[in-house]
Design an enzyme around this catalytic site. Structure first.
Site, short mmCIF file in Angstrom:
data_model
loop_
_atom_site.label_atom_id
_atom_site.label_comp_id
_atom_site.label_asym_id
_atom_site.label_seq_id
_atom_site.Cartn_x
_atom_site.Cartn_y
_atom_site.Cartn_z
CD GLU A 21 -3.24 1.06 2.39
OE1 GLU A 21 -3.45 2.18 2.90
OE2 GLU A 21 -3.22 -0.26 2.75
CE LYS A 52 -5.98 -1.20 5.84
NZ LYS A 52 -5.41 -0.31 4.96
CG ASP A 70 1.03 -16.13 13.19
OD1 ASP A 70 0.37 -15.47 12.31
OD2 ASP A 70 0.86 -17.07 13.45
CG HIS A 95 -3.97 6.81 -0.49
ND1 HIS A 95 -3.15 5.93 0.13
CD2 HIS A 95 -4.51 6.12 -1.13
CE1 HIS A 95 -3.55 4.83 -0.30
NE2 HIS A 95 -4.34 4.94 -1.34
#
Length: 426
Positions: free
Chosen positions: A79, A263, A279, A377
């Site tokens: 991203e 998130k 992990d 972004h």
């Protein structure tokens, strides 16, 4: 002649098999042959039926100072804007003294589920007797667990009971939990080994039957905390700070916002986790469970204004990570990333990941509270769009820059710009 099973094939045989069985072209099949810094035998030992690797970009987040130590932080993520945003946040936090973090010892929890040796659940009158037997034999069980590892140490055992709330209504179960200091390992393998090793003794002592014997990824005994001060003047002044506090208020109160807020935090944490061979699914599960530990899913971070008028951010999360064991011993890129970080322990790695999450969260809510998330972004995403339109080499930057100037970031516009540049012979 009987055809080989897929698991017994070489890489080339597997790829040829896929070519026959699917509509993949030779060019598409050939993409799987490039395994980068890994040889195929290593990959084949990591997962079953391997055919290749799925590469992710690795970038470096700069400007991080955590507990007065400077770090260059590798982040593996697809991203755009995440690495740039984290680096910028770290730069601002550096003016406020950098990140300050502390972390608990590396205690992981293993669970053994105990039921009667029959189809019936434990009667309530039996619970106290069974728990007393287990409590009386804690030292014996602990000693047995510690025979299963040369480095980890079972330091305590907790016993509790729960009632099945599923549609099956199976009644009461006793849960025996072992607390294990796994040192610099993540700890899954050693805790699972201990759980399985002591289960027969628990059955012998209680006359019951053990069902599950497994590590919990809810590492509430292994928390990391991180804090940073972001000077008011460097984040856009009092009005932007006020708007950031409103953004936090929404993330704390409304679950729909909280999920997206968290998130963004995990963008920072997961990218470091992937680069260092952790992990990340376990980390994600533990963090999201921790976000609703009070019965309401909310922000994993806390934001407030201090007496000097500056913005303060805090994060507290469970963090089960390791610097030994697993692919940290076998994956050359993971080993290089850990070496790049120059970490001496799993606890130090946990502080880095917490700081990365806090930095990323600051950048996200600052952008949302000020200019909106899309401006920065899309500026970074424009390079992806240029590549999608067919731009290569220096053309990527030229096409990207033109789209940003025009505030028109799209594949169709990128193709038009690229065609114009090609006609000009640029």
């Amino acid at each position: 002649m009987e055809q080989k099973k897929f698991r017994d094939m070489s890489q080339d045989e597997r790829l040829q098999y896929l070519k026959i069985k699917t509509n993949l072209s030779e060019k598409e099949i050939d993409l799987f042959r490039n395994t980068g810094g890994l040889n195929f035998n290593t990959i084949n030992g990591m997962v079953e039926n391997a055919i290749g690797v799925f590469p992710l970009p690795i970038g470096i987040a700069t400007n991080f100072v955590i507990n007065n130590k400077e770090y260059l932080i590798p982040m593996a993520i697809e991203e755009p804007s995440v690495i740039a945003a984290a680096s910028n946040a770290a730069k601002i936090a550096g003016r406020g003294g950098g990140f300050v973090a502390d972390v608990d010892d590396s205690i992981m929890i293993g669970q053994i589920q105990l039921i009667p040796d029959s189809n019936n659940s434990i009667n309530k009158s039996e619970i106290d007797d069974i728990i007393k037997v287990l409590q009386d034999n804690k030292n014996k069980i602990t000693s047995l667990a510690n025979t299963k590892s040369k480095f980890a140490e079972c330091i305590d055992i907790k016993i509790r009971h729960i009632e099945d709330k599923s549609i099956n209504s199976l009644g009461i179960m006793i849960i025996v939990e072992i607390l294990v200091d796994v040192k610099d390992a993540m700890g899954a393998n050693v805790v699972n080994t201990m759980c399985e090793g002591i289960a027969p003794e628990i059955e012998l002592l209680t006359g019951g039957e053990t069902i599950l014997k497994i590590l919990s990824n809810y590492a509430t005994e292994r928390l990391v905390r991180c804090k940073a001060i972001f000077p008011r003047d460097l984040i856009g002044g009092e009005d932007v700070l006020r708007r950031i506090l409103f953004a936090y208020a929404m993330a704390y109160t409304d679950v729909y916002r909280a999920v997206t807020h968290n998130k963004g935090i995990m963008n920072g944490i997961d990218s470091v986790a992937i680069a260092t061979g952790q992990d990340f699914r376990a980390i994600e599960a533990g963090c999201h469970a921790y976000a609703c530990r009070d019965g309401h899913y909310k922000s994993l971070t806390k934001w407030y204004q201090n007496s000097n008028g500056d913005l303060v951010g805090e994060i507290e999360i469970p963090m089960a990570v390791g610097t030994v064991g697993g692919i940290t011993n076998t994956h050359p890129i993971v080993k290089s990333c850990l070496k790049l970080l120059n970490v001496s322990s799993s606890k130090e790695l946990a502080t880095i990941m917490a700081a990365s999450g806090l930095a990323q969260n600051f950048s996200a809510i600052r952008a949302l509270a000020d200019e909106g998330i899309q401006k920065g972004h899309m500026k970074l995403h424009s390079k992806n769009i240029a590549i999608m339109a067919g731009a290569t080499d220096n053309m990527i930057e030229l096409v990207s820059k033109k789209m940003v100037e025009e505030k028109n970031v799209s594949v169709s516009r990128a193709k038009e710009i690229l065609e114009t540049l090609n006609k000009k012979g640029v």
